[in-house]
Design a protein around this motif. Structure first.
Motif, PDB file in Angstrom:
ATOM      1  N   VAL A  77       0.840  -1.201   0.000  1.00 26.38           N
ATOM      2  CA  VAL A  77       0.000   0.000   0.000  1.00 26.38           C
ATOM      3  C   VAL A  77       0.873   1.249   0.000  1.00 26.38           C
ATOM      4  CG1 VAL A  77      -1.666   1.333   1.363  1.00 26.38           C
ATOM      5  CG2 VAL A  77      -2.011  -1.118   1.023  1.00 26.38           C
ATOM      6  N   ALA A  78       1.947   1.236   0.779  1.00 30.60           N
ATOM      7  CA  ALA A  78       2.853   2.395   0.827  1.00 30.60           C
ATOM      8  C   ALA A  78       3.447   2.676  -0.553  1.00 30.60           C
ATOM      9  CB  ALA A  78       3.954   2.162   1.857  1.00 30.60           C
ATOM     10  N   PHE A  82       2.871   5.930  -2.784  1.00 35.61           N
ATOM     11  CA  PHE A  82       4.060   6.662  -3.243  1.00 35.61           C
ATOM     12  C   PHE A  82       3.921   7.045  -4.715  1.00 35.61           C
ATOM     13  CE2 PHE A  82       8.773   6.375  -4.399  1.00 35.61           C
ATOM     14  CZ  PHE A  82       9.074   7.646  -3.933  1.00 35.61           C
ATOM     15  N   GLN A  83       3.181   6.253  -5.469  1.00 32.88           N
ATOM     16  CA  GLN A  83       2.979   6.544  -6.884  1.00 32.88           C
ATOM     17  C   GLN A  83       2.240   7.865  -7.089  1.00 32.88           C
ATOM     18  OE1 GLN A  83       1.026   2.997  -8.234  1.00 32.88           O
ATOM     19  NE2 GLN A  83       2.919   1.796  -8.205  1.00 32.88           N
ATOM     20  N   PHE A 106      -0.769   5.442  -9.676  1.00 29.82           N
ATOM     21  CA  PHE A 106      -1.662   4.998  -8.602  1.00 29.82           C
ATOM     22  C   PHE A 106      -2.939   4.422  -9.205  1.00 29.82           C
ATOM     23  CE2 PHE A 106      -5.266   5.817  -5.799  1.00 29.82           C
ATOM     24  CZ  PHE A 106      -4.856   5.145  -4.662  1.00 29.82           C
ATOM     25  N   ASN A 107      -3.401   3.297  -8.628  1.00 31.68           N
ATOM     26  CA  ASN A 107      -4.642   2.667  -9.053  1.00 31.68           C
ATOM     27  C   ASN A 107      -5.303   2.060  -7.819  1.00 31.68           C
ATOM     28  OD1 ASN A 107      -6.620   1.685 -10.811  1.00 31.68           O
ATOM     29  ND2 ASN A 107      -5.516  -0.232 -11.145  1.00 31.68           N
ATOM     30  N   ALA A 108      -6.320   2.736  -7.292  1.00 38.01           N
ATOM     31  CA  ALA A 108      -6.974   2.292  -6.058  1.00 38.01           C
ATOM     32  C   ALA A 108      -7.465   0.844  -6.107  1.00 38.01           C
ATOM     33  CB  ALA A 108      -8.119   3.235  -5.704  1.00 38.01           C
ATOM     34  N   PRO A 112      -7.079  -3.940  -2.808  1.00 35.26           N
ATOM     35  CA  PRO A 112      -7.601  -5.210  -2.291  1.00 35.26           C
ATOM     36  C   PRO A 112      -6.802  -6.426  -2.752  1.00 35.26           C
ATOM     37  CG  PRO A 112      -9.329  -4.004  -3.461  1.00 35.26           C
ATOM     38  CD  PRO A 112      -8.071  -3.220  -3.590  1.00 35.26           C
ATOM     39  N   PHE A 113      -6.182  -6.332  -3.915  1.00 40.07           N
ATOM     40  CA  PHE A 113      -5.401  -7.466  -4.408  1.00 40.07           C
ATOM     41  C   PHE A 113      -4.089  -7.628  -3.652  1.00 40.07           C
ATOM     42  CE2 PHE A 113      -8.479  -6.600  -7.664  1.00 40.07           C
ATOM     43  CZ  PHE A 113      -8.975  -7.883  -7.886  1.00 40.07           C
ATOM     44  N   TYR A 114      -3.589  -6.529  -3.090  1.00 37.85           N
ATOM     45  CA  TYR A 114      -2.439  -6.645  -2.188  1.00 37.85           C
ATOM     46  C   TYR A 114      -2.840  -7.443  -0.951  1.00 37.85           C
ATOM     47  CZ  TYR A 114      -0.314  -2.948  -5.021  1.00 37.85           C
ATOM     48  OH  TYR A 114       0.191  -2.205  -6.056  1.00 37.85           O
TER      49      TYR A 114
END
Length: 143
Positions: A77-78, A82-83, A106-108, A112-114
């Motif tokens: 997530v970090a 950062f992106q 960045f792609n919100a 969830p996949f992380y």
């Protein structure tokens, strides 16, 4: 437990996640050639978090699986956040490695996949530990 047995156990504690790291990198690099579109992208996101999970266990093999999963998710997530700064995109323009490690935009929906990847690491680690413990239990001797 003898010193030799402890030494083998310590080696196994690092070797198993190290091998899993190599397998995960191979899967991550090949997923786009096997899968397409969003499925490949989000599988890559999950594999990214899984890779971080294994790396945590290589560096700190006594880390509890749930802690490694939380760290993997938090680092993923970090990096995604950062992106938003644009720095990863700038670095990625000059380096394939930076683009692979940091991404570019960045792609919100990646978030969830992380969590899926970190949870998968946790589940695989617990399953492997259970199998190892079952294998080490002495078999009952017939009377």
């Amino acid at each position: 437990m003898t010193g030799e047995t402890r030494g083998r156990d310590r080696l196994r504690q690092r070797l198993v996640p190290a091998v899993a790291t190599v397998v995960t990198v191979a899967a991550g690099l090949s997923v786009r050639s096997v899968l397409g579109g969003d499925l490949a992208k989000y599988a890559g996101d999950a594999l990214y978090a899984l890779l971080i999970f294994w790396l945590v266990l290589v560096v700190a093999p006594r880390t509890r699986a749930w802690v490694a999963a939380v760290v993997a998710f938090a680092v993923s997530v970090a990096v995604e956040l950062f992106q938003l700064t644009g720095v990863p995109a700038e670095l990625g323009a000059h380096s394939v490695l930076a683009r692979l490690v940091l991404g570019t935009t960045f792609n919100a929906p990646d978030l969830p996949f992380y969590a899926v990847g970190a949870a998968l690491g946790w589940a695989l680690h617990l399953g492997a530990r259970s199998a190892w413990a079952a294998r080490r239990r002495p078999t009952p001797q017939p009377r």
